[in-house]
Every structure is written in C-alpha cells, then in structure tokens.
Design a protein around this motif. Structure first.
Motif, PDB file in Angstrom:
ATOM      1  N   MET A 122       0.825  -1.212   0.000  1.00  0.00           N
ATOM      2  CA  MET A 122       0.000   0.000   0.000  1.00  0.00           C
ATOM      3  C   MET A 122       0.860   1.264   0.000  1.00  0.00           C
ATOM      4  O   MET A 122       0.329   2.374   0.058  1.00  0.00           O
ATOM      5  N   GLY A 123       2.177   1.096  -0.060  1.00  0.00           N
ATOM      6  CA  GLY A 123       3.046   2.254  -0.221  1.00  0.00           C
ATOM      7  C   GLY A 123       3.771   2.704   1.024  1.00  0.00           C
ATOM      8  O   GLY A 123       4.410   3.755   1.028  1.00  0.00           O
ATOM      9  N   LEU A 124       3.694   1.909   2.094  1.00  0.00           N
ATOM     10  CA  LEU A 124       4.370   2.301   3.335  1.00  0.00           C
ATOM     11  C   LEU A 124       5.393   1.237   3.719  1.00  0.00           C
ATOM     12  O   LEU A 124       5.038   0.145   4.158  1.00  0.00           O
ATOM     13  N   ASP A 125       6.665   1.568   3.543  1.00  0.00           N
ATOM     14  CA  ASP A 125       7.735   0.641   3.926  1.00  0.00           C
ATOM     15  C   ASP A 125       8.249   1.025   5.298  1.00  0.00           C
ATOM     16  O   ASP A 125       8.630   2.170   5.529  1.00  0.00           O
ATOM     17  N   LEU A 126       8.267   0.062   6.203  1.00  0.00           N
ATOM     18  CA  LEU A 126       8.715   0.321   7.576  1.00  0.00           C
ATOM     19  C   LEU A 126      10.041  -0.393   7.814  1.00  0.00           C
ATOM     20  O   LEU A 126      10.253  -1.501   7.321  1.00  0.00           O
ATOM     21  N   ASP A 127      10.905   0.260   8.586  1.00  0.00           N
ATOM     22  CA  ASP A 127      12.172  -0.379   8.938  1.00  0.00           C
ATOM     23  C   ASP A 127      11.914  -1.627   9.783  1.00  0.00           C
ATOM     24  O   ASP A 127      10.930  -1.688  10.530  1.00  0.00           O
ATOM     25  N   ASP A 128      12.823  -2.597   9.692  1.00  0.00           N
ATOM     26  CA  ASP A 128      12.660  -3.851  10.430  1.00  0.00           C
ATOM     27  C   ASP A 128      12.622  -3.638  11.940  1.00  0.00           C
ATOM     28  O   ASP A 128      12.037  -4.437  12.664  1.00  0.00           O
ATOM     29  N   ASP A 129      13.272  -2.577  12.422  1.00  0.00           N
ATOM     30  CA  ASP A 129      13.315  -2.391  13.879  1.00  0.00           C
ATOM     31  C   ASP A 129      12.108  -1.613  14.419  1.00  0.00           C
ATOM     32  O   ASP A 129      12.008  -1.360  15.609  1.00  0.00           O
ATOM     33  N   VAL A 130      11.179  -1.265  13.548  1.00  0.00           N
ATOM     34  CA  VAL A 130       9.941  -0.621  14.017  1.00  0.00           C
ATOM     35  C   VAL A 130       8.937  -1.707  14.376  1.00  0.00           C
ATOM     36  O   VAL A 130       8.690  -2.624  13.590  1.00  0.00           O
ATOM     37  N   GLU A 131       8.370  -1.634  15.583  1.00  0.00           N
ATOM     38  CA  GLU A 131       7.339  -2.594  15.972  1.00  0.00           C
ATOM     39  C   GLU A 131       6.025  -2.239  15.284  1.00  0.00           C
ATOM     40  O   GLU A 131       5.557  -1.112  15.375  1.00  0.00           O
ATOM     41  N   VAL A 132       5.447  -3.210  14.606  1.00  0.00           N
ATOM     42  CA  VAL A 132       4.132  -2.992  13.984  1.00  0.00           C
ATOM     43  C   VAL A 132       3.073  -3.494  14.955  1.00  0.00           C
ATOM     44  O   VAL A 132       3.101  -4.652  15.381  1.00  0.00           O
ATOM     45  N   ARG A 133       2.150  -2.617  15.292  1.00  0.00           N
ATOM     46  CA  ARG A 133       1.074  -2.947  16.223  1.00  0.00           C
ATOM     47  C   ARG A 133      -0.251  -2.857  15.473  1.00  0.00           C
ATOM     48  O   ARG A 133      -0.647  -1.779  15.032  1.00  0.00           O
ATOM     49  N   VAL A 134      -0.919  -3.977  15.307  1.00  0.00           N
ATOM     50  CA  VAL A 134      -2.183  -4.027  14.575  1.00  0.00           C
ATOM     51  C   VAL A 134      -3.320  -4.092  15.583  1.00  0.00           C
ATOM     52  O   VAL A 134      -3.293  -4.914  16.498  1.00  0.00           O
ATOM     53  N   TRP A 135      -4.304  -3.205  15.417  1.00  0.00           N
ATOM     54  CA  TRP A 135      -5.458  -3.170  16.316  1.00  0.00           C
ATOM     55  C   TRP A 135      -6.676  -3.702  15.560  1.00  0.00           C
ATOM     56  O   TRP A 135      -7.109  -3.079  14.580  1.00  0.00           O
ATOM     57  N   ASP A 136      -7.212  -4.843  15.994  1.00  0.00           N
ATOM     58  CA  ASP A 136      -8.418  -5.401  15.380  1.00  0.00           C
ATOM     59  C   ASP A 136      -9.612  -4.923  16.213  1.00  0.00           C
ATOM     60  O   ASP A 136      -9.812  -5.371  17.347  1.00  0.00           O
ATOM     61  N   SER A 137     -10.402  -3.995  15.669  1.00  0.00           N
ATOM     62  CA  SER A 137     -11.510  -3.396  16.440  1.00  0.00           C
ATOM     63  C   SER A 137     -12.693  -4.351  16.477  1.00  0.00           C
ATOM     64  O   SER A 137     -13.641  -4.198  15.729  1.00  0.00           O
ATOM     65  N   PRO A 192       5.855 -19.982  13.603  1.00  0.00           N
ATOM     66  CA  PRO A 192       7.196 -19.413  13.807  1.00  0.00           C
ATOM     67  C   PRO A 192       7.710 -18.579  12.631  1.00  0.00           C
ATOM     68  O   PRO A 192       8.594 -17.751  12.822  1.00  0.00           O
ATOM     69  N   ASP A 193       7.167 -18.780  11.447  1.00  0.00           N
ATOM     70  CA  ASP A 193       7.656 -18.011  10.299  1.00  0.00           C
ATOM     71  C   ASP A 193       6.863 -16.728  10.071  1.00  0.00           C
ATOM     72  O   ASP A 193       7.040 -16.056   9.049  1.00  0.00           O
ATOM     73  N   ALA A 194       5.976 -16.398  11.009  1.00  0.00           N
ATOM     74  CA  ALA A 194       5.129 -15.205  10.826  1.00  0.00           C
ATOM     75  C   ALA A 194       5.974 -13.939  10.773  1.00  0.00           C
ATOM     76  O   ALA A 194       7.052 -13.868  11.361  1.00  0.00           O
ATOM     77  N   GLU A 195       5.469 -12.945  10.079  1.00  0.00           N
ATOM     78  CA  GLU A 195       6.085 -11.609  10.111  1.00  0.00           C
ATOM     79  C   GLU A 195       6.061 -11.109  11.548  1.00  0.00           C
ATOM     80  O   GLU A 195       5.068 -11.286  12.240  1.00  0.00           O
ATOM     81  N   ALA A 196       7.125 -10.432  11.958  1.00  0.00           N
ATOM     82  CA  ALA A 196       7.149  -9.876  13.306  1.00  0.00           C
ATOM     83  C   ALA A 196       6.092  -8.784  13.421  1.00  0.00           C
ATOM     84  O   ALA A 196       6.093  -7.832  12.641  1.00  0.00           O
ATOM     85  N   ALA A 197       5.178  -8.938  14.362  1.00  0.00           N
ATOM     86  CA  ALA A 197       4.141  -7.930  14.600  1.00  0.00           C
ATOM     87  C   ALA A 197       3.434  -8.252  15.909  1.00  0.00           C
ATOM     88  O   ALA A 197       3.549  -9.360  16.435  1.00  0.00           O
ATOM     89  N   THR A 198       2.742  -7.259  16.417  1.00  0.00           N
ATOM     90  CA  THR A 198       1.933  -7.438  17.617  1.00  0.00           C
ATOM     91  C   THR A 198       0.483  -7.212  17.230  1.00  0.00           C
ATOM     92  O   THR A 198       0.187  -6.264  16.509  1.00  0.00           O
ATOM     93  N   LEU A 199      -0.392  -8.083  17.700  1.00  0.00           N
ATOM     94  CA  LEU A 199      -1.812  -7.940  17.393  1.00  0.00           C
ATOM     95  C   LEU A 199      -2.537  -7.608  18.683  1.00  0.00           C
ATOM     96  O   LEU A 199      -2.368  -8.308  19.691  1.00  0.00           O
ATOM     97  N   ARG A 200      -3.299  -6.535  18.666  1.00  0.00           N
ATOM     98  CA  ARG A 200      -4.123  -6.200  19.836  1.00  0.00           C
ATOM     99  C   ARG A 200      -5.583  -6.241  19.430  1.00  0.00           C
ATOM    100  O   ARG A 200      -5.950  -5.686  18.393  1.00  0.00           O
ATOM    101  N   ILE A 201      -6.374  -6.895  20.247  1.00  0.00           N
ATOM    102  CA  ILE A 201      -7.772  -7.124  19.887  1.00  0.00           C
ATOM    103  C   ILE A 201      -8.635  -7.035  21.136  1.00  0.00           C
ATOM    104  O   ILE A 201      -8.190  -7.385  22.224  1.00  0.00           O
ATOM    105  N   ASP A 202      -9.868  -6.554  20.991  1.00  0.00           N
ATOM    106  CA  ASP A 202     -10.764  -6.368  22.125  1.00  0.00           C
ATOM    107  C   ASP A 202     -11.636  -7.604  22.306  1.00  0.00           C
ATOM    108  O   ASP A 202     -12.341  -8.019  21.387  1.00  0.00           O
TER     109      ASP A 202
END
Lengths: 198, 219
Positions: free
Chosen positions: A141-156, B200-210
């Motif tokens: 989608m056009g956003l490249d993040l450095d490997d050392d940035v933590e990606v936090r996904v919020w599933d509402s 174990p091969d997942a992309e590094a990420a944190t998932l937060r869910i309610d």
C-alpha cells in the motif's frame, strides 16, 4: 435476503429503490430524512474532523496528553461525537512503534473523526491480511517500515474505536494548526501511510 | 458463526489498492442503502448486534457480490422481513415492477418484532463486578464455537496472549444479537504475538484485539 441465485440477480440500485418505495409508502421513512442523513456523511463528518484533532495534539502538549488518556473526551471537546464513537482510543506512532487499525469481522471504524470507511478498508484483502502479514500489506500500500519498528495491529472487534496519532513530519515547525490539519490524511489516521510535509 | 465475514488471516484475496479520489458514496444507491441500513435496526425493533449478525447470515455470494453497501441493503431487508415489517419477496416484487415487469405485491404479514429488555442506549454499560483479569495477566482465548453471533474471530481461538488494557464494560453481542439479554461484561484489549497466531515463520508484529471477559480463561 439470502438468495443464492447468482444468474438472475436484480441490480442493487433497483432493489434499493424498491426498499425505499416500500418504506416510504408505509410511512416508515421519509426521503428527505434519508437525504439529510446522507448529506451529513458527505459534508459534515469525515477525516477533516480527525485532522483537526491530530493538528491540535501536535501543537498543544496538554491536549495531546488528554487525547491519549481519554480519546473520547478530548475529541468531544472539539465537537466530534456520535455513532461509532462511543469509546475512542487514540494510539500514537513514534520512531519505534507503528500502529495500524483494521476490523476483520466487519468494517468498524471511528465515524465521528474519520467519517465512513473507504473501499480499501472494507476490502476482504485488507481485512484478511492486515492481521497476518501487516508489513507486506503496508508495503504493497506504499508504506515501507524499517525492520526495527514494531508494527502494532489493532483489530476493532468490540465497541472501542481506534484513531492513529501519526508522527508530525519534519520541517513543519512554523506551521499553524490549520496548516498542519491540511497535511493530515485519512490514511495516516488509520495507519497505512505517514504524513508528509507536502 | 464460522462465516464469510470472519476474514482475519484468510488467504487468496490479492492486494489492496487505494483510490485517492474515492467519493464518500460512489453511486447514489450506496448512500440510500447506507441510510436505510442504519434505520433498519430501529424499524425492525432489533439492534446493532442483530444487524451485524444479519450481515453474517447472508449467503457468502450475497455478502460479496454487491460490496459493502450491497450487504447493508440485503441485511436491512433480512431484518425487516424477520420482524414482519415487510413480507418475504416484497422487495423483489417491487423491484420487478420498477423494472417494468408487472407482478403482484405479496400480502402483508403480521409484525413479529423481538420482545426483549434493553439496558439503555448504545453498547457501553456500567457494571459492579470486579474484572477477572488485569493488565499483564496471561490469558487464553477459549475455543468457542457457535452457530450464532460472536465477536471472537476464529484466528484467536485457543491462542495465548497478555492483557494490555481494561476497556469500558459493554453488553455481550453474543446474546444481545439474539435478543437473549445484554449480559454486560468487562472488555479487555489482549495482545498476541504474531508467532503465536501464525506460526514461527510469521512476520514480526503485535496484534491487539478487544475481547469480552467470557471469551477468556486464565492460563
């Protein structure tokens, strides 16, 4: 209705007109009320509201603190509240953490600050992939993040709605709140883009 | 229910394109369907959770064929027919008439709106119970399987995470969608590591869910 006939489907525009005709004929809805409802979301409720919130947070440290502690209250102070905004949580991006919001089960979205969700947010590809391969999808989608940035996904998945507070771009120190608000995009407030200085 | 709507982690959907010039409503009927969808909850005497379950109950083809506002339209019709506000087939008959194909309107049916107790407007509720979990607690998402409505996506089932925050208590969609009571509960944002969810091969990420309290158990 659950109609599995895939060859003789009526066009949705006609079914919509049919439903409106049935409901107005029964006195259950008025076309002018529908018009007003639609106009509100076309003209008054949209990402320009969220952009004002972000710009204020960038320029007023007390407001930023209030916004991060009590999103709903701080947003209401600017006059934004309503359906799909019962409890709004603001999550802040930094050099170390990048936040991005999705709703895998439907398309929950903080209407009072962002308006109605765009097509990409409702796309099965976005809903399915953002929780599983966020870095790859963000990059597509056009956003490249450095490997050392933590990606936090919020599933509402409940009634909390999430708004991303993006990072203020470099080189904007001399801009006022209104000029800053003009830089803030919907995509940055969902977390699929960064704000650029223009 | 394990339906087409539970999309988290599904594969095969391709990529996502952003149209920077997308209007709020691309077509006139999108806005009309949105407005009537929103109003259908009140008109059918149901609620937001029943509406979401109405979306889930659509045949997968209908869920996808006409996009987001297509399913709002189909869901509005489902709720209005379930509550007897409209007869089965009424929308189709009217649509065929509008297309110049004369058919009789089906006879009206008896109204059949759900009868149930409501605890107030919106979904948030104040409750006196002590929260069962606190930030930092390790919790497992229960292996809940139901044919009805739930807000626990399949990809979380059985997975272990850490409570990140306590959110305002809210009515339980699983029962409210079926008019079986609000059962307000504590709601937690729970954090899961991507490797716990996707291997174990997942992309590094944190998932937060309610997640609602009854979806969770202590580990």
């Amino acid at each position: 209705m659950a109609d599995t006939n895939t060859t003789d489907r009526l066009p949705p525009a006609v079914r919509t007109e049919a439903l409106e005709s049935l409901l107005t004929e029964r006195g259950l809805v008025k076309s002018e009320v529908l018009d007003g409802f639609i106009n509100r979301f076309v003209n008054d409720v949209g990402p320009m509201n969220g952009a004002k919130v972000v710009a204020k947070a960038w320029t007023d440290p007390d407001y930023r603190q209030h916004l991060l502690a009590d999103g709903t209250g701080a947003i209401k102070e600017l006059g934004f509240a309503g359906p799909q905004g019962e409890h709004i949580v603001v999550v802040e991006n930094s050099d170390d953490v990048h936040n991005v919001v999705v709703c895998t089960l439907c398309s929950c979205y903080p209407w009072p600050v962002l308006g109605l969700p765009p097509e990409w947010y409702k796309d099965p590809a976005y809903r399915s992939r953002m929780v599983r391969e966020p870095r790859t999808l963000l990059s597509e989608m056009g956003l490249d993040l450095d490997d050392d940035v933590e990606v936090r996904v919020w599933d509402s998945s409940a009634e909390n709605r999430y708004l991303v507070l993006p990072q203020r771009p470099e080189g904007t120190d001399d801009l006022g709140e209104d000029e800053l608000a003009a830089l803030v995009t919907r995509d940055a407030m969902v977390g699929v883009a960064k704000v650029s200085a223009g | 229910m394990d339906g087409i709507h539970d999309m988290g982690g599904m594969q095969g959907w391709g990529t996502v394109a952003i149209d920077p010039d997308e209007p709020v409503f691309r077509e006139r009927w999108h806005g009309r369907a949105f407005a009537m969808g929103a109003m259908s909850m009140g008109l059918s005497g149901t609620n937001l959770d029943a509406f979401r379950h109405g979306l889930e109950r659509l045949h997968p083809y209908d869920y996808l064929a006409d996009g987001y506002y297509g399913r709002w339209l189909a869901c509005a019709e489902t709720l209005l027919v379930d509550s007897g506000v409209l007869s089965p087939g009424a929308v189709e008959a009217r649509a065929r008439n509008l297309m110049g194909e004369p058919v009789d309107d089906p006879a009206d049916v008896e109204e059949n709106k759900p009868v149930y107790e409501r605890g107030g407007a919106g979904s948030l509720r104040e409750i006196d119970d002590e929260p069962a979990f606190s930030p930092g607690d390790r919790v497992r998402a229960k292996d809940i399987r139901t044919g009805g409505h739930t807000r626990m996506p399949g990809y979380i089932r059985g997975r272990t995470g850490t409570v990140h925050a306590l959110r305002p208590a809210a009515l339980l969609p699983d029962t409210n969608a079926h008019f079986e009571g609000e059962n307000p509960q504590h709601v937690y944002t729970v954090e899961f590591d991507s490797a716990e969810l996707w291997g174990p091969d997942a992309e590094a990420a944190t998932l937060r869910i309610d997640l609602f309290e009854s979806y969770l158990e202590a580990t």
